[in-house]
Motif scaffolding. Structure first.
Motif, PDB file in Angstrom:
ATOM      1  N   UNK A  38      -5.346  93.940  31.863  1.00 48.45           N
ATOM      2  CA  UNK A  38      -5.632  92.977  32.933  1.00 48.45           C
ATOM      3  C   UNK A  38      -6.599  93.591  33.955  1.00 48.45           C
ATOM      4  N   UNK A  39      -7.612  94.305  33.408  1.00 49.77           N
ATOM      5  CA  UNK A  39      -8.616  94.934  34.251  1.00 49.77           C
ATOM      6  C   UNK A  39      -9.309  93.878  35.105  1.00 49.77           C
ATOM      7  N   UNK A  40      -9.472  94.169  36.395  1.00 51.96           N
ATOM      8  CA  UNK A  40     -10.071  93.226  37.321  1.00 51.96           C
ATOM      9  C   UNK A  40      -9.051  92.500  38.165  1.00 51.96           C
ATOM     10  N   UNK A  41      -7.762  92.658  37.817  1.00 53.56           N
ATOM     11  CA  UNK A  41      -6.700  91.990  38.565  1.00 53.56           C
ATOM     12  C   UNK A  41      -5.892  92.971  39.407  1.00 53.56           C
ATOM     13  N   UNK A  42      -6.537  94.072  39.779  1.00 57.80           N
ATOM     14  CA  UNK A  42      -5.833  95.089  40.566  1.00 57.80           C
ATOM     15  C   UNK A  42      -5.289  94.521  41.872  1.00 57.80           C
ATOM     16  N   UNK A  43      -6.030  93.628  42.505  1.00 51.72           N
ATOM     17  CA  UNK A  43      -5.576  93.029  43.760  1.00 51.72           C
ATOM     18  C   UNK A  43      -4.305  92.231  43.591  1.00 51.72           C
ATOM     19  N   UNK A  44      -4.218  91.460  42.511  1.00 52.76           N
ATOM     20  CA  UNK A  44      -3.005  90.677  42.251  1.00 52.76           C
ATOM     21  C   UNK A  44      -1.804  91.586  42.004  1.00 52.76           C
ATOM     22  N   UNK A  45      -2.031  92.668  41.272  1.00 57.19           N
ATOM     23  CA  UNK A  45      -0.928  93.589  40.998  1.00 57.19           C
ATOM     24  C   UNK A  45      -0.504  94.320  42.270  1.00 57.19           C
ATOM     25  N   UNK A  46      -1.462  94.669  43.122  1.00 59.50           N
ATOM     26  CA  UNK A  46      -1.150  95.321  44.394  1.00 59.50           C
ATOM     27  C   UNK A  46      -0.257  94.424  45.247  1.00 59.50           C
ATOM     28  N   UNK A  47      -0.603  93.142  45.335  1.00 62.05           N
ATOM     29  CA  UNK A  47       0.207  92.203  46.109  1.00 62.05           C
ATOM     30  C   UNK A  47       1.585  92.017  45.475  1.00 62.05           C
ATOM     31  N   UNK A  48       1.652  92.063  44.163  1.00 60.35           N
ATOM     32  CA  UNK A  48       2.919  91.912  43.450  1.00 60.35           C
ATOM     33  C   UNK A  48       3.902  93.029  43.824  1.00 60.35           C
ATOM     34  N   UNK A  49       3.397  94.264  43.917  1.00 63.67           N
ATOM     35  CA  UNK A  49       4.279  95.412  44.152  1.00 63.67           C
ATOM     36  C   UNK A  49       4.456  95.760  45.628  1.00 63.67           C
ATOM     37  N   UNK A  50       3.551  95.272  46.491  1.00 67.71           N
ATOM     38  CA  UNK A  50       3.557  95.701  47.898  1.00 67.71           C
ATOM     39  C   UNK A  50       4.888  95.417  48.587  1.00 67.71           C
TER      40      UNK A  50
END
Length: 542
Positions: free
Chosen positions: A504-516
């Motif tokens: 899911x390269x390019x979705x780092x922002x979504x994953x960051x919000x998921x774990x924050x």
């Protein structure tokens, strides 16, 4: 003449810290608000850090550039090396058709996605963390969950959350052992205190994973299994860390959890099987259409991988291969910077030795495991393996760049003194320092992606501040490690590894919000616990 690090260019440590955090503001804004691709966000943060380091901290441009390149080199090897080899092994099992057999066999244990996540992300991931660390468990388990049919965002996010429990004792206890050597405090004392903090988190992580997936009400359906998994892990972690040492808590806790949960599920299953909303409902008890021999063969690459990583982590094996490690001074940086008080007791030369451990690296253990797996992968020869390796490198080209820049950013902030400025700002809190002590570790892991690096960065600061306010120095040093584990899931380095593994390269922002939100909740818990253990609950300490 060495350049001496500056910690307070504005004669106000709080003001200086606010400026030192500019690269982090950029990174957070680009990931959380703009949801930019990881390599783009990292590039802007690096640019900001270079400007601040040179223009405000007065760091010579040549030293700033060299420190970034040094970190980028560490990012490429050994970190990227681990990620590439782990994903390569996974890709080979997919290409050979063996992962379909793994999925079928796992479904016979449980089709329930909640329990599969606990088995793979929590238990198996903890075993890999305990033996290898440094991003290996997230790379392997996220790829496995995606292969099992998990939503990629959930696969990556769940593996990052699950990785909280074992990180402090990862890679056979390296974070604890390293900070004990740095501070000259007793390693068993630090291990014991860490083992009286993290089990409170470990026992609830399985339930936490389930609630993240399906909510609290549906999680009550698998509460017995969550309790069994949490108790097996937390109890073993407490006993091992307090009475054996920091090397084996993860390995033994993971084995106890796999065995305990596996035995429990033979006699108990949830009344209803939960699957993701976009998946077809379960049709009843799954049947494996493969022979026992086929199942064993399909799992062998992962058995070989676990065995190789475990063997590679053993001290006698590492000592035997120590002569193969190539160490060299990083040009334009080594011994050209000095750290000074209050970060260290007296002015100290900052070394920059690059360690090219091509044989002792966990990534090499995974590579060898992949080569050995060719003997059990049907109709899969050397030619296909080499082709698969090349395709894996191409697949990971953007994560490779992202990881290199993120680690380079961390090293630039370390060598410029900006990271120490952030830590010193927290150290001004006096009586409330134990409340912020884990936050320093959390910040360190966010910056570096490594609990070991965070401990080495802030270990002396924790010890010195604790002694000044009359609190147990071992508690604050342990809290640096315990708090650090909660920062692992939001570290850009870890997020880059997870997005690469989950494709899911390019979705780092979504994953960051998921774990924050999970990271913030956990660091608050560890901070409050540390404050209580410093004062009213000091009887909990050894």
């Amino acid at each position: 003449m060495n350049w001496i690090q500056v910690y307070d260019p504005f004669n106000s440590i709080v003001g200086s810290a606010l400026v030192a955090a500019i690269p982090l503001y950029i990174l957070f804004f680009m990931l959380a608000v703009k949801r930019a691709k990881g390599h783009f966000a990292a590039g802007l943060a690096v640019l900001g850090a270079l400007i601040v380091a040179v223009a405000v901290w007065g760091m010579p441009a040549q030293l700033a550039a060299s420190s970034f390149l040094y970190g980028a080199g560490v990012g490429i090897f050994p970190i990227v090396w681990i990620v590439v080899t782990a994903i390569w092994v996974y890709n080979m099992t997919v290409e050979s058709g063996q992962f379909e057999i793994i999925k079928s066999s796992l479904a016979t244990i449980t089709e329930d996605r909640r329990l599969q996540a606990i088995f793979i992300a929590f238990a198996f991931g903890s075993f890999i963390e305990g033996t290898a660390g440094f991003g290996t468990p997230v790379a392997i388990t996220a790829a496995m969950l995606v292969g099992l049919g998990f939503n990629p965002l959930y696969a990556a996010g769940l593996c990052l959350i699950a990785n909280t429990a074992p990180v402090a004792f990862g890679a056979l206890g390296i974070p604890i052992i390293a900070v004990a050597e740095l501070t000259k405090l007793d390693v068993m004392h630090i291990s014991a205190i860490t083992g009286r903090q993290l089990p409170f988190l470990s026992i609830i992580v399985p339930l936490w994973l389930s609630v993240t997936m399906c909510g609290f009400k549906r999680s009550m359906e698998v509460l017995p299994a969550c309790i069994v998994a949490g108790l097996c892990f937390a109890t073993t972690q407490f006993v091992t860390s307090n009475f054996v040492g920091p090397m084996l808590p993860d390995v033994l806790s993971a084995i106890a959890t796999i065995v305990g949960l596996g035995m429990f599920l033979k006699v108990w299953q949830p009344k209803s099987i939960w699957r993701f909303p976009n998946e077809p409902a379960s049709t009843g008890k799954a049947v494996c259409n493969y022979s026992q021999g086929d199942v064993i063969r399909a799992w062998m690459p992962w058995v070989i991988l676990a065995a190789m990583v475990f063997i590679w982590g053993l001290k006698p094996v590492q000592d035997m291969m120590k002569s193969t490690v190539i160490n060299f001074a990083w040009p334009g940086l080594d011994s050209l910077i000095s750290k000074t008080v209050p970060v260290v007791a007296q002015e100290t030369v900052y070394k920059a030795m690059y360690k090219f451990n091509y044989l002792t690296s966990p990534g090499t253990a995974v590579l060898i495991a992949g080569i050995l797996s060719l003997a059990v992968l049907p109709k899969y020869g050397v030619g296909r393996a080499v082709s698969c390796f090349g395709k894996t490198v191409v697949q990971l080209r953007f994560p490779i760049v992202t990881i290199a820049m993120i680690v380079g950013l961390a090293y630039l902030m370390n060598y410029s003194g900006m990271s120490s400025t952030l830590g010193l700002a927290f150290a001004q809190t006096g009586h409330f320092f134990p409340l912020f002590s884990p936050v320093i570790g959390w910040l360190g892991v966010f910056l570096t992606g490594s609990d070991t690096s965070s401990n080495l960065l802030f270990g002396n600061l924790q010890m010195t501040t604790a002694q000044q306010i009359g609190v147990s120095p071992e508690l604050c040093v342990a809290a640096n490690s315990s708090g650090g584990v909660t920062g692992k899931m939001i570290s850009p380095q870890s997020i880059s590894v997870a997005t690469a593994a989950a494709n899911m390269v390019g979705e780092e922002g979504n994953l960051f919000l998921f774990t924050l939100k999970h990271s913030i909740a956990m660091i608050i818990f560890v901070s409050v616990l540390t404050y209580l253990q410093a004062y009213p609950l000091s009887w909990m300490l050894p």
